[in-house]
Motif scaffolding. Structure first.
Motif, PDB file in Angstrom:
ATOM      1  N   GLY A  50       0.812  -1.207   0.000  1.00 47.93           N
ATOM      2  CA  GLY A  50       0.000   0.000   0.000  1.00 47.93           C
ATOM      3  C   GLY A  50       0.845   1.255   0.000  1.00 47.93           C
ATOM      4  O   GLY A  50       1.947   1.285   0.535  1.00 47.93           O
ATOM      5  N   ARG A  51       0.290   2.282  -0.592  1.00 50.32           N
ATOM      6  CA  ARG A  51       1.051   3.516  -0.767  1.00 50.32           C
ATOM      7  C   ARG A  51       0.954   4.455   0.420  1.00 50.32           C
ATOM      8  O   ARG A  51       1.609   5.475   0.446  1.00 50.32           O
ATOM      9  N   THR A  52       0.107   4.121   1.408  1.00 51.50           N
ATOM     10  CA  THR A  52      -0.112   5.043   2.510  1.00 51.50           C
ATOM     11  C   THR A  52       0.524   4.539   3.798  1.00 51.50           C
ATOM     12  O   THR A  52       0.121   4.933   4.884  1.00 51.50           O
ATOM     13  N   PHE A  53       1.541   3.694   3.679  1.00 46.73           N
ATOM     14  CA  PHE A  53       2.188   3.135   4.870  1.00 46.73           C
ATOM     15  C   PHE A  53       2.631   4.226   5.809  1.00 46.73           C
ATOM     16  O   PHE A  53       2.475   4.115   7.024  1.00 46.73           O
ATOM     17  N   ASN A  54       3.190   5.296   5.266  1.00 43.29           N
ATOM     18  CA  ASN A  54       3.769   6.314   6.152  1.00 43.29           C
ATOM     19  C   ASN A  54       2.711   7.171   6.835  1.00 43.29           C
ATOM     20  O   ASN A  54       3.051   8.106   7.551  1.00 43.29           O
ATOM     21  N   SER A  55       1.436   6.869   6.637  1.00 39.42           N
ATOM     22  CA  SER A  55       0.395   7.583   7.368  1.00 39.42           C
ATOM     23  C   SER A  55      -0.118   6.781   8.559  1.00 39.42           C
ATOM     24  O   SER A  55      -0.939   7.274   9.337  1.00 39.42           O
ATOM     25  N   TYR A  56       0.380   5.550   8.724  1.00 40.23           N
ATOM     26  CA  TYR A  56      -0.120   4.674   9.777  1.00 40.23           C
ATOM     27  C   TYR A  56       0.822   4.587  10.967  1.00 40.23           C
ATOM     28  O   TYR A  56       2.050   4.531  10.808  1.00 40.23           O
ATOM     29  N   ALA A  57       0.233   4.543  12.143  1.00 44.43           N
ATOM     30  CA  ALA A  57       0.979   4.085  13.311  1.00 44.43           C
ATOM     31  C   ALA A  57       1.139   2.572  13.193  1.00 44.43           C
ATOM     32  O   ALA A  57       0.272   1.895  12.635  1.00 44.43           O
ATOM     33  N   MET A  58       2.246   2.057  13.701  1.00 44.12           N
ATOM     34  CA  MET A  58       2.515   0.628  13.611  1.00 44.12           C
ATOM     35  C   MET A  58       2.771   0.066  15.003  1.00 44.12           C
ATOM     36  O   MET A  58       3.397   0.723  15.839  1.00 44.12           O
TER      37      MET A  58
END
Length: 122
Positions: A26-34
């Motif tokens: 997915g292209r929005t990985f950097n918008s998620y907390a992990m």
């Protein structure tokens, strides 16, 4: 949609180290907390560590502080869990999860991986 695939688990002796990786699609990985969670046999799943979307904030459960380090590489869509000084009580299936920023405190993650087994022998 985000798909998560963990790797890096295995069998290690007490005192050893492992590094878990969680690759996200997915292209929005950097918008998620992990987050990383674990579940030992016969026990409920428990929180281990989490990291904000920027990597600027990290959180740990008390039992792993000073031994585990969570990090992320947004360009590689990957989050890591470096585990040092492993103990037999760290034995569990480890899962990574992705969610909105509020998940850092609420633990309400939207996406989960399939898990990777970590076994620490005494």
């Amino acid at each position: 949609q985000v798909q998560l695939v963990e790797s890096g688990g295995g069998l290690v002796q007490a005192g050893g180290s492992l590094r878990l990786s969680c690759a996200a699609s997915g292209r929005t990985f950097n918008s998620y907390a992990m987050g990383w969670f674990r579940q030992a046999p016969g026990k409920e799943r428990e929180f281990v560590a989490a990291i904000s979307w920027s990597g600027g904030s990290t959180y740990y459960t008390d039992s792993v502080k000073g031994r585990f380090t969570i990090s992320r590489h947004n360009a590689k869509n990957t989050v890591y869990l470096q585990m040092n000084s492993l103990k037999p009580e760290d034995t569990a299936v480890y899962y990574c999860a992705a969610g909105p920023s509020r998940a850092l405190l609420s633990y309400e993650y939207d996406y989960w991986g399939q898990g990777t087994q970590v076994t620490v022998s005494s």
